[in-house]
Scaffold this active site. Structure first.
Site, PDB file in Angstrom:
ATOM      1  N   PRO A 142      33.829 -95.164 -89.328  1.00 30.25           N
ATOM      2  CA  PRO A 142      34.607 -96.157 -88.586  1.00 30.25           C
ATOM      3  C   PRO A 142      33.731 -97.151 -87.821  1.00 30.25           C
ATOM      4  O   PRO A 142      34.065 -98.324 -87.712  1.00 30.25           O
ATOM      5  CB  PRO A 142      35.448 -95.312 -87.632  1.00 30.25           C
ATOM      6  CG  PRO A 142      35.575 -93.984 -88.312  1.00 30.25           C
ATOM      7  CD  PRO A 142      34.310 -93.785 -89.087  1.00 30.25           C
ATOM      8  N   GLU A 150      29.389-101.391-101.332  1.00 33.57           N
ATOM      9  CA  GLU A 150      27.944-101.166-101.554  1.00 33.57           C
ATOM     10  C   GLU A 150      27.112-102.276-100.910  1.00 33.57           C
ATOM     11  O   GLU A 150      26.055-102.662-101.413  1.00 33.57           O
ATOM     12  CB  GLU A 150      27.638-100.977-103.041  1.00 33.57           C
ATOM     13  CG  GLU A 150      28.362 -99.749-103.583  1.00 33.57           C
ATOM     14  CD  GLU A 150      27.810 -99.210-104.876  1.00 33.57           C
ATOM     15  OE1 GLU A 150      26.633 -99.461-105.187  1.00 33.57           O
ATOM     16  OE2 GLU A 150      28.574 -98.502-105.571  1.00 33.57           O
ATOM     17  N   GLU A 209      26.608-110.796 -97.346  1.00 30.27           N
ATOM     18  CA  GLU A 209      25.715-111.149 -96.220  1.00 30.27           C
ATOM     19  C   GLU A 209      24.574-110.128 -96.130  1.00 30.27           C
ATOM     20  O   GLU A 209      23.418-110.496 -95.908  1.00 30.27           O
ATOM     21  CB  GLU A 209      26.493-111.161 -94.887  1.00 30.27           C
ATOM     22  CG  GLU A 209      27.457-112.329 -94.725  1.00 30.27           C
ATOM     23  CD  GLU A 209      28.733-112.160 -95.553  1.00 30.27           C
ATOM     24  OE1 GLU A 209      29.085-111.015 -95.898  1.00 30.27           O
ATOM     25  OE2 GLU A 209      29.362-113.191 -95.881  1.00 30.27           O
TER      26      GLU A 209
HETATM   27  C1  LIG Z   1      37.282-100.554-101.918  1.00 27.59           C
HETATM   28  C2  LIG Z   1      36.124-100.041-101.126  1.00 27.59           C
HETATM   29  C3  LIG Z   1      35.432 -98.914-101.568  1.00 27.59           C
HETATM   30  C4  LIG Z   1      34.382 -98.409-100.815  1.00 27.59           C
HETATM   31  N1  LIG Z   1      33.730 -97.270-101.245  1.00 27.59           N
HETATM   32  C5  LIG Z   1      32.773 -96.706-100.450  1.00 27.59           C
HETATM   33  C6  LIG Z   1      32.158 -95.459-100.815  1.00 27.59           C
HETATM   34  O1  LIG Z   1      32.429 -94.894-101.890  1.00 27.59           O
HETATM   35  N2  LIG Z   1      31.274 -94.912 -99.963  1.00 27.59           N
HETATM   36  C7  LIG Z   1      30.930 -95.505 -98.780  1.00 27.59           C
HETATM   37  O2  LIG Z   1      30.111 -94.947 -98.044  1.00 27.59           O
HETATM   38  N3  LIG Z   1      31.464 -96.707 -98.419  1.00 27.59           N
HETATM   39  C8  LIG Z   1      32.388 -97.311 -99.215  1.00 27.59           C
HETATM   40  N4  LIG Z   1      32.953 -98.510 -98.852  1.00 27.59           N
HETATM   41  C9  LIG Z   1      32.536 -99.157 -97.620  1.00 27.59           C
HETATM   42  C10 LIG Z   1      31.724-100.421 -97.838  1.00 27.59           C
HETATM   43  O3  LIG Z   1      30.454-100.124 -98.306  1.00 27.59           O
HETATM   44  C11 LIG Z   1      31.754-101.229 -96.533  1.00 27.59           C
HETATM   45  O4  LIG Z   1      33.057-101.755 -96.416  1.00 27.59           O
HETATM   46  C12 LIG Z   1      30.735-102.319 -96.497  1.00 27.59           C
HETATM   47  O5  LIG Z   1      29.452-101.793 -96.435  1.00 27.59           O
HETATM   48  C13 LIG Z   1      30.952-103.270 -95.315  1.00 27.59           C
HETATM   49  O6  LIG Z   1      31.173-102.600 -94.133  1.00 27.59           O
HETATM   50  P1  LIG Z   1      32.450-102.970 -93.231  1.00 27.59           P
HETATM   51  O7  LIG Z   1      33.610-103.118 -94.140  1.00 27.59           O
HETATM   52  O8  LIG Z   1      32.539-101.973 -92.137  1.00 27.59           O
HETATM   53  O9  LIG Z   1      32.163-104.394 -92.661  1.00 27.59           O
HETATM   54  P2  LIG Z   1      31.418-104.772 -91.250  1.00 27.59           P
HETATM   55  O10 LIG Z   1      30.131-104.054 -91.169  1.00 27.59           O
HETATM   56  O11 LIG Z   1      32.416-104.541 -90.165  1.00 27.59           O
HETATM   57  O12 LIG Z   1      31.173-106.287 -91.463  1.00 27.59           O
HETATM   58  C14 LIG Z   1      32.214-107.263 -91.314  1.00 27.59           C
HETATM   59  C15 LIG Z   1      31.673-108.614 -91.775  1.00 27.59           C
HETATM   60  O13 LIG Z   1      30.534-108.966 -90.985  1.00 27.59           O
HETATM   61  C16 LIG Z   1      29.423-109.228 -91.832  1.00 27.59           C
HETATM   62  N5  LIG Z   1      28.190-108.741 -91.207  1.00 27.59           N
HETATM   63  C17 LIG Z   1      27.950-107.504 -90.725  1.00 27.59           C
HETATM   64  N6  LIG Z   1      26.688-107.411 -90.276  1.00 27.59           N
HETATM   65  C18 LIG Z   1      26.119-108.624 -90.493  1.00 27.59           C
HETATM   66  C19 LIG Z   1      24.825-109.161 -90.261  1.00 27.59           C
HETATM   67  N7  LIG Z   1      23.846-108.417 -89.720  1.00 27.59           N
HETATM   68  N8  LIG Z   1      24.584-110.450 -90.604  1.00 27.59           N
HETATM   69  C20 LIG Z   1      25.559-111.217 -91.166  1.00 27.59           C
HETATM   70  N9  LIG Z   1      26.807-110.762 -91.417  1.00 27.59           N
HETATM   71  C21 LIG Z   1      27.077-109.481 -91.093  1.00 27.59           C
HETATM   72  C22 LIG Z   1      29.695-108.475 -93.111  1.00 27.59           C
HETATM   73  O14 LIG Z   1      29.015-109.063 -94.197  1.00 27.59           O
HETATM   74  C23 LIG Z   1      31.192-108.592 -93.236  1.00 27.59           C
HETATM   75  O15 LIG Z   1      31.520-109.817 -93.841  1.00 27.59           O
HETATM   76  C24 LIG Z   1      33.992 -99.049 -99.606  1.00 27.59           C
HETATM   77  C25 LIG Z   1      34.678-100.208 -99.188  1.00 27.59           C
HETATM   78  C26 LIG Z   1      35.711-100.710 -99.933  1.00 27.59           C
HETATM   79  C27 LIG Z   1      36.417-101.948 -99.459  1.00 27.59           C
END
Ligand SMILES: Cc1cc2nc3c(=O)[nH]c(=O)nc-3n(C[C@H](O)[C@H](O)[C@H](O)COP(=O)(O)OP(=O)(O)OC[C@H]3O[C@@H](n4cnc5c(N)ncnc54)[C@H](O)[C@@H]3O)c2cc1C
Length: 403
Positions: free
Chosen positions: A131, A382, A386
């Site tokens: 989370p 994955e 960004e």
């Molecule tokens: C359909 C689906 C399947 C998935 N399957 C898996 C899985 O099998 N195993 C697993 O572990 N995870 C899984 N994920 C999680 C996925 O890897 C994350 O959603 C992803 O890494 C982004 O994290 P977040 O959604 O929390 O976005 P956040 O980290 O909250 O980021 C929100 C936005 O801010 C941007 N951002 C964040 N940090 C920065 C930065 N330093 N500089 C510029 N921009 C930034 C991001 O690019 C994004 O646009 C899955 C996600 C989805 C949607």
């Protein structure tokens, strides 16, 4: 030195066989159910396992097909052509779910888990995201505390692809908060049914609805110490190494999706007539098709070039050979490059297909509508676009240019 960009006869034959199988046996059953919730295609996945399609990159001695990362990308590209949900399921299973067991498992772990994962009796998943830790994966909090012969795990993982279906999950936990991501994080092989492990929310998604995305809950979950995957403290390396191959496979899936968008657009403009002429005669339409083709062709070369590099890299790791940091960096940069380019390229192809196919493209019986919902997600999981750009920027700044 010659640079060969042609598949070997064996790879070409594999591509033909897989393409025929997917078109004849899988394509007719890939529709979403109309409730909007999706249905996990269990039967199809099990059948693929029986056909040996869930262990493509792995060595034959563990039940794999021995076709390496190129064979794996051929398969994911072909599935990406017909269904992004199944591509997501099989990619998560083979790349981030099973690959770490092959690369970092002890010989006992490989012999115990790989045969079931490669022949489809078992499905794998990979749990890193939490989370409060998505892009910033280094800030995970799920803790594994050693107690005798067990690690006691407490915490929550989010959005785990295949999470509720998987028999084996590669789980990343904090084992020493004081050491941070480099040294304080460890990977584990978690078996379905382990006491203290349960499934939470299963997400309804805008796209890839037939794949399953689950929350995992750990309440004093006792994992045997013999299930530590790789060395204690090196879990972050395990995860990042798996993601290099994972991102390359995702690029192949996006590439497959883009090709279908191009092909359906060609079909449309050949048959659609205006002023007595097929739409294909319009230069503006031709340029859009040409732009799609240019990007698809270049993505193809770059994807398989990266797959070949990842293949070499993975065989070094699996063979216990030393992998220089410079090689790790190069692979990560290549995988990040192709992941960001292919996923964004496919999104551009969706836009072109929408423009070319006009009003009919937005109805749900038309696959452009579904492609729009399905393929956009490749820009997120994955590692978002960004985050891929941050990896690339880190490397070019370090080197003062590209490789
Ligand atoms: C359909 C689906 C399947 C998935 N399957 C898996 C899985 O099998 N195993 C697993 O572990 N995870 C899984 N994920 C999680 C996925 O890897 C994350 O959603 C992803 O890494 C982004 O994290 P977040 O959604 O929390 O976005 P956040 O980290 O909250 O980021 C929100 C936005 O801010 C941007 N951002 C964040 N940090 C920065 C930065 N330093 N500089 C510029 N921009 C930034 C991001 O690019 C994004 O646009 C899955 C996600 C989805 C949607």
């Amino acid at each position: 030195m010659a640079i060969e960009f042609t598949f070997t006869p064996k790879q070409q034959m594999f591509q033909r066989v897989v393409r025929n199988y997917l078109r004849l046996e899988v394509w007719p059953n890939v529709d979403e159910d109309k409730s909007g919730h999706g249905t996990f295609p269990k039967k199809t996945i099990q059948e693929m396992g029986k056909l040996g399609l869930l262990g493509i990159p792995f060595p034959k001695e563990y039940g794999g097909a021995g076709l390496g990362e190129i064979g794996y990308c051929i398969f994911v590209e072909e599935i990406g052509r017909i269904d992004a949900s199944i591509a997501t399921i099989v990619a998560a299973h083979q790349s981030i779910g099973t690959t770490p067991v092959w690369l970092f498992g002890t010989e006992d772990q490989r012999r115990k888990y790989l045969p079931g994962l490669t022949d489809g009796r078992h499905l794998a998943a990979f749990a890193l995201t939490e989370p409060t830790a998505g892009s910033d994966a280094a800030s995970i909090k799920t803790q594994a505390r050693r107690e005798g012969d067990y690690y006691i795990v407490n915490g929550r993982k989010l959005w785990c692809t295949n999470g509720d279906q998987a028999d084996v999950i590669v789980l990343t936990c904090v084992t020493d908060p004081a050491l941070g991501a480099r040294g304080g994080v460890t990977s584990f092989i978690l078996e379905k049914g382990t006491k203290g492990f349960s499934i939470g929310t299963i997400e309804d998604k805008m796209g890839i609805r037939n794949s399953s995305t689950a929350e995992l809950i750990f309440e004093d979950c006792a994992i045997p110490a013999e299930n530590v995957l790789g060395r204690v403290g090196e879990g972050f390396i395990v995860a990042l190494t798996a993601l290099d191959g994972g991102r390359t496979g995702l690029a192949a899936g996006s590439l497959g999706g883009a090709q279908t968008l191009l092909e359906t657009s060609i079909d449309y403009v050949r048959s659609r007539r205006r002023h007595g002429q097929p739409l294909s005669q319009e230069q503006a339409v031709q340029w859009r098709l040409a732009d799609m083709a240019v990007e698809i062709n270049l993505t193809k070369y770059a994807t398989y070039h990266t797959a070949a590099l990842v293949d070499e890299y993975y065989h070094l790791i699996a063979g216990g050979k030393h992998v220089p940091d410079a090689l790790r960096d190069k692979i990560s940069m290549n995988a990040a490059t192709i992941k960001v380019f292919a996923s964004e390229m496919t999104a551009r192809c969706v836009e072109s297909a929408l423009e070319i196919q006009g009003g009919s493209s937005i109805w749900d019986r038309n696959r452009v509508e579904r492609a729009w919902r399905d393929h956009i997600i490749a820009e997120i999981y994955e590692g978002t676009s960004e985050i891929q750009r941050l990896i690339i920027a880190r490397d070019v700044l370090k080197m003062g240019g590209t490789y």
